[in-house]
Design a protein around this motif. Structure first.
Motif, PDB file in Angstrom:
ATOM      1  N   ASP A  45      -1.268  -2.745  -1.635  1.00 27.98           N
ATOM      2  CA  ASP A  45      -0.445  -3.125  -2.782  1.00 27.98           C
ATOM      3  C   ASP A  45      -1.251  -3.247  -4.068  1.00 27.98           C
ATOM      4  O   ASP A  45      -0.759  -3.794  -5.057  1.00 27.98           O
ATOM      5  N   ASP A  63       1.608  -2.249 -11.077  1.00 28.52           N
ATOM      6  CA  ASP A  63       3.032  -2.413 -10.746  1.00 28.52           C
ATOM      7  C   ASP A  63       3.239  -2.837  -9.294  1.00 28.52           C
ATOM      8  O   ASP A  63       4.077  -3.696  -8.997  1.00 28.52           O
ATOM      9  N   ARG A  64       2.474  -2.227  -8.385  1.00 32.31           N
ATOM     10  CA  ARG A  64       2.616  -2.579  -6.962  1.00 32.31           C
ATOM     11  C   ARG A  64       2.238  -4.039  -6.733  1.00 32.31           C
ATOM     12  O   ARG A  64       2.869  -4.746  -5.936  1.00 32.31           O
ATOM     13  N   ARG A  72       5.093  -6.339  -7.709  1.00 35.35           N
ATOM     14  CA  ARG A  72       6.166  -6.320  -6.706  1.00 35.35           C
ATOM     15  C   ARG A  72       5.736  -7.075  -5.442  1.00 35.35           C
ATOM     16  O   ARG A  72       6.531  -7.805  -4.833  1.00 35.35           O
TER      17      ARG A  72
END
Length: 277
Positions: free
Chosen positions: A81, A85-86, A89
């Protein structure tokens, strides 16, 4: 309720110096173990997305009746991750599993140098911090060279670096780097792994001298050196034993004997080459 002292992180946040870890504890067992730990007096709990037990940890926290402001909850971003952006999230997903509005400390779990995403990932953590959804941010398993690179772009110095650290792997260069930059050293596997360290005659002898168990001796060593520690157990008696380390002090001879145990050998992965997804 708890005698555990706090460390003041570089942003002024207070972190209990002794917490409870749930690495390798299945989700249902984690719920029971964290409940036992909170009942015993622990107020800091360390989990991670990859452990698969954030939900169980969250259930125990919710059921404990301990006010949220009295708790210090840490979780970590897994390698797959990484990226701005990951990471945002993934943080949302961790908060959802924990059932919390914020965490007290959010860490990048590994530097994973082959991905070369640590600096972008850390920008996401800085946003999470600025938004008030984490009280402090930091890293885990970063070597000094990884930290050097991160500090070249970061606007916030990591509050914590959580690293493998115990008397047989004392990480003096990393600890000195942390000291110079105001980064708190947190020890994972503070008791080593397996029974090896706890069966070393010198450790047993110090325990006999103080009426303490070998595990209590090693935890007292960490606390004396200023480390944050997160011992793990699912056995209620050991959970309580690991918190009962404030009734004795190590003297200079004890510290010298424990300092002589350093073998400079890792039990866990090498952060220079660990890039697992």
């Amino acid at each position: 309720m708890s005698q555990v002292p706090s460390i003041t992180l570089n942003n002024g946040v207070a972190m209990p110096q002794l917490g409870f870890g749930v690495w390798q504890v299945p989700d249902d067992e984690a719920a029971k173990a964290v409940a036992t730990a909170l009942d015993a007096g622990y107020r800091s709990v360390d989990t991670a997305a990859v452990y698969g037990n954030e939900a169980g940890t969250g259930r125990a926290v919710a059921a404990s009746g301990v006010p949220r402001g009295d708790l210090f909850i840490t979780t970590k971003l897994w390698n797959s991750d990484q990226g701005y952006d990951r990471a945002l999230r993934a943080f949302d997903a961790s908060l959802g599993r924990l059932g919390l509005d914020y965490v007290d400390l959010y860490l990048i779990h590994w530097p994973t140098p082959a991905r070369d995403l640590a600096t972008d990932t850390y920008r996401a953590l800085e946003k999470i911090l600025a938004d008030g959804r984490a009280k402090a941010i930091g890293v885990s398993n970063f070597l000094p060279e990884h930290l050097d690179r991160l500090l070249g772009t970061a606007s916030v110095v990591p509050a914590v670096n959580q690293i493998e650290l115990h008397p047989q792997f004392q990480q003096s260069p990393a600890r000195e780097f942390h000291r110079r930059h105001g980064i708190t050293t947190e020890a994972w596997s503070p008791l080593g792994q397996g029974r090896g360290l706890l069966e070393v005659p010198a450790v047993a002898a110090i325990g006999h001298k103080h009426g303490a168990t070998p595990a209590q001796v090693v935890l007292r060593w960490h606390l004396r050196l200023g480390h944050v520690v997160i011992p793990k157990s699912v056995t209620p008696s050991r959970i309580r034993e690991n918190l009962d380390v404030f009734g004795f002090e190590l003297d200079a001879d004890d510290l010298a004997a424990l300092g002589a145990l350093d073998e400079g050998r890792r039990l866990g992965p090498d952060p220079a080459s660990f890039n697992e997804a």
